[in-house]
Design a protein around this motif. Structure first.
Motif, PDB file in Angstrom:
ATOM      1  N   LEU A 278      -8.625  -6.955   7.737  1.00 28.97           N
ATOM      2  CA  LEU A 278      -9.541  -6.351   6.799  1.00 28.97           C
ATOM      3  C   LEU A 278     -11.153  -6.585   6.796  1.00 28.97           C
ATOM      4  CD1 LEU A 278      -7.014  -6.417   3.549  1.00 28.97           C
ATOM      5  CD2 LEU A 278      -7.763  -4.413   4.748  1.00 28.97           C
ATOM      6  N   CYS A 279     -11.064  -7.871   7.245  1.00 29.49           N
ATOM      7  CA  CYS A 279     -12.450  -8.230   7.149  1.00 29.49           C
ATOM      8  C   CYS A 279     -13.357  -7.574   8.246  1.00 29.49           C
ATOM      9  CB  CYS A 279     -12.732  -9.593   7.393  1.00 29.49           C
ATOM     10  SG  CYS A 279     -12.112 -10.565   6.079  1.00 29.49           S
ATOM     11  N   ALA A 280     -12.463  -7.167   9.487  1.00 33.87           N
ATOM     12  CA  ALA A 280     -13.092  -6.700  10.635  1.00 33.87           C
ATOM     13  C   ALA A 280     -13.468  -5.288  10.250  1.00 33.87           C
ATOM     14  CB  ALA A 280     -12.172  -6.961  11.843  1.00 33.87           C
ATOM     15  N   CYS A 281     -12.661  -4.593   9.469  1.00 31.29           N
ATOM     16  CA  CYS A 281     -12.711  -3.245   9.034  1.00 31.29           C
ATOM     17  C   CYS A 281     -14.177  -3.171   7.968  1.00 31.29           C
ATOM     18  CB  CYS A 281     -11.668  -2.669   8.335  1.00 31.29           C
ATOM     19  SG  CYS A 281     -10.222  -2.317   9.683  1.00 31.29           S
ATOM     20  N   GLY A 282     -14.590  -4.305   7.761  1.00 34.34           N
ATOM     21  CA  GLY A 282     -15.761  -4.323   6.650  1.00 34.34           C
ATOM     22  C   GLY A 282     -15.388  -4.545   5.149  1.00 34.34           C
ATOM     23  N   VAL A 283     -14.218  -4.996   4.922  1.00 35.42           N
ATOM     24  CA  VAL A 283     -13.882  -5.255   3.553  1.00 35.42           C
ATOM     25  C   VAL A 283     -14.511  -6.568   3.111  1.00 35.42           C
ATOM     26  CG1 VAL A 283     -12.110  -5.509   1.796  1.00 35.42           C
ATOM     27  CG2 VAL A 283     -11.959  -3.550   3.539  1.00 35.42           C
ATOM     28  N   PRO A 284     -15.250  -6.965   2.423  1.00 40.65           N
ATOM     29  CA  PRO A 284     -15.842  -8.097   1.893  1.00 40.65           C
ATOM     30  C   PRO A 284     -14.937  -9.110   1.038  1.00 40.65           C
ATOM     31  CG  PRO A 284     -16.830  -6.595   0.367  1.00 40.65           C
ATOM     32  CD  PRO A 284     -15.859  -5.813   1.259  1.00 40.65           C
ATOM     33  N   ILE A 285     -13.730  -9.514   1.970  1.00 42.83           N
ATOM     34  CA  ILE A 285     -12.832 -10.376   1.123  1.00 42.83           C
ATOM     35  C   ILE A 285     -13.297 -11.893   0.965  1.00 42.83           C
ATOM     36  CG2 ILE A 285     -10.536 -11.474   1.299  1.00 42.83           C
ATOM     37  CD1 ILE A 285      -9.621  -8.917   2.503  1.00 42.83           C
ATOM     38  N   ILE A 286     -13.512 -12.264  -0.107  1.00 47.67           N
ATOM     39  CA  ILE A 286     -13.866 -13.563  -0.450  1.00 47.67           C
ATOM     40  C   ILE A 286     -12.644 -14.818  -0.546  1.00 47.67           C
ATOM     41  CG2 ILE A 286     -15.064 -15.208  -1.976  1.00 47.67           C
ATOM     42  CD1 ILE A 286     -16.667 -12.837  -2.937  1.00 47.67           C
ATOM     43  N   SER A 287     -12.587 -15.747   0.346  1.00 46.78           N
ATOM     44  CA  SER A 287     -11.459 -16.720   0.364  1.00 46.78           C
ATOM     45  C   SER A 287     -11.917 -17.760  -0.597  1.00 46.78           C
ATOM     46  CB  SER A 287     -10.964 -16.891   1.714  1.00 46.78           C
ATOM     47  OG  SER A 287      -9.893 -17.994   1.539  1.00 46.78           O
ATOM     48  N   ASP A 288     -11.508 -18.440  -1.674  1.00 46.17           N
ATOM     49  CA  ASP A 288     -11.532 -19.477  -2.329  1.00 46.17           C
ATOM     50  C   ASP A 288     -10.728 -20.569  -2.099  1.00 46.17           C
ATOM     51  OD1 ASP A 288     -13.667 -18.498  -3.471  1.00 46.17           O
ATOM     52  OD2 ASP A 288     -12.504 -17.380  -5.186  1.00 46.17           O
ATOM     53  N   ALA A 289     -11.049 -21.619  -1.654  1.00 46.95           N
ATOM     54  CA  ALA A 289     -10.059 -22.755  -1.193  1.00 46.95           C
ATOM     55  C   ALA A 289      -9.994 -23.740  -2.448  1.00 46.95           C
ATOM     56  CB  ALA A 289     -10.861 -23.777  -0.264  1.00 46.95           C
ATOM     57  N   GLY A 290      -8.986 -24.719  -2.388  1.00 50.28           N
ATOM     58  CA  GLY A 290      -8.478 -25.511  -3.522  1.00 50.28           C
ATOM     59  C   GLY A 290      -7.571 -25.249  -4.400  1.00 50.28           C
ATOM     60  N   HIS A 291      -7.460 -25.854  -5.598  1.00 48.99           N
ATOM     61  CA  HIS A 291      -6.235 -25.564  -6.405  1.00 48.99           C
ATOM     62  C   HIS A 291      -6.034 -24.062  -6.991  1.00 48.99           C
ATOM     63  CE1 HIS A 291      -2.851 -26.329  -9.321  1.00 48.99           C
ATOM     64  NE2 HIS A 291      -3.645 -26.190 -10.210  1.00 48.99           N
ATOM     65  N   ASP A 292      -7.073 -23.798  -7.402  1.00 49.11           N
ATOM     66  CA  ASP A 292      -7.320 -22.097  -8.083  1.00 49.11           C
ATOM     67  C   ASP A 292      -7.834 -21.312  -7.049  1.00 49.11           C
ATOM     68  OD1 ASP A 292      -6.511 -23.160 -10.617  1.00 49.11           O
ATOM     69  OD2 ASP A 292      -8.549 -23.839 -11.124  1.00 49.11           O
ATOM     70  N   GLY A 293      -7.739 -21.610  -5.865  1.00 50.57           N
ATOM     71  CA  GLY A 293      -8.393 -20.767  -4.658  1.00 50.57           C
ATOM     72  C   GLY A 293      -7.262 -19.504  -4.448  1.00 50.57           C
TER      73      GLY A 293
END
Length: 334
Positions: free
Chosen positions: A43-58
């Motif tokens: 999806l990211c390669a197709c241009g979708v700006p997905i945000i990945s949050d790390a951590g307990h509430d990620g």
């Protein structure tokens, strides 16, 4: 569920919720967490700006400003097929080239830089070289298509292959591109039947006030096929013909206006056709002689003997000319 269906499902889930973990997505789609991460990369390669949050509430989420439109979820090979198909359409004189180019422009706008670069690399090696089609032909095609859709009778000046010119009143039913030419299948008021007309031989096309009812689900391709069947000499046993030869000669057989609907198989160095025996007897020996030694009859034996007999008669004819004093020349088949 197919890969692209899963990717769309992930996108819709992220749009409908604030944030989702890979495990939640995997459970919803009944796939593995590892597969979820692979789809996220796609999806990211197709241009979708997905945000990945790390951590307990990620988890994964989309930015607030994300465009509500679905992004371009096409693979590189699918984009390549679309662009190259457009090249063939334009080379054939497709009358809606401007609309086609605008559609391709919209597709390119939705691509990221990496996709554009990859598309250029994949499509840069294929070009379509075709005779230039004048703007008047494109205009005629558009007007004939519109007349067919609206059920509008038209008047045209038409020039036959013989050079004879006449005015025709036509009810256009459909258009077909065949053997590098555009044809209109239309009911001819003068002839009182459906006929085919080369669009490039039409001039002075004018709409009339008359209307007609176009048959539902009319197919110009089917009309051509029926015409071919009706040109058969007579009812007779169906014969399977197999020919061997070079690729150019086999291509010529497959493109022949009368034979192309009879082709059943095209292999490496061979083509097979099925036709009734009377048609084969009348046309095939003469036609095959035009190829010289570039085509050979594999079967049936009946056709082999017919071609051999014609070749023998030609040889004897030229031998008689030599005996009568004509200058001898070697016979060469090219």
């Amino acid at each position: 569920m197919a890969k692209w269906d899963n990717m769309l499902a992930i996108l819709w889930m992220l749009r409908s919720r604030r944030k989702m973990t890979a495990a939640e997505i995997a459970d919803a789609l009944e796939i593995s967490v590892r597969t979820v991460y692979r789809y996220m990369d796609a999806l990211c390669a197709c241009g979708v700006p997905i945000i990945s949050d790390a951590g307990h509430d990620g988890g994964f989420r989309l930015p607030e400003h994300f465009n509500a439109d679905v992004p371009l979820l096409l693979s590189a090979s699918e984009l390549k097929a679309i662009v190259e198909a457009a090249k063939f359409a334009e080379g054939a004189g497709y009358p809606h080239t401007a609309d086609l180019q605008r559609a391709l422009g919209k597709i390119r706008q939705r691509m990221n830089e990496a996709q554009r670069g990859e598309l250029q690399r994949l499509t840069g090696s294929l070009e379509v070289i075709a005779p230039a089609q004048g703007p008047s032909l494109a205009d005629r095609l558009r007007r004939l298509e519109e007349a067919a859709q609206a059920g509008c009778t038209v008047r045209v000046t038409y020039q036959k292959e013989s050079g004879e010119v006449s005015e025709r009143k036509l009810d256009p039913h459909g258009l077909a591109y065949r053997n590098h030419h555009w044809y209109a299948v239309a009911y001819c008021h003068q002839a009182g039947e459906l006929r085919t007309f080369r669009v490039d031989r039409m001039t002075d096309l004018r709409e009339t006030e008359e209307r007609f009812a176009r048959p539902e689900r009319f197919s110009a391709a089917e009309f051509f096929r029926v015409q071919t069947d009706e040109r058969r000499e007579a009812d007779g046993p169906i014969v399977r013909i197999c020919l061997e030869g070079d690729a150019e000669s086999l291509d010529a057989v497959c493109r022949h206006w009368h034979l192309q609907h009879m082709v059943t198989d095209r292999g490496d160095g061979e083509v097979c056709l099925e036709m009734d025996e009377p048609t084969m007897d009348k046309y095939m020996p003469v036609y095959l002689m035009t190829f010289g030694t570039r085509l050979r009859v594999v079967r049936p034996e009946r056709l082999k003997r017919q071609v051999t007999e014609r070749a023998r008669r030609i040889m004897e004819f030229h031998a008689d000319l030599t005996d009568s004093g004509c200058q001898e020349r070697p016979l060469e088949w090219k």
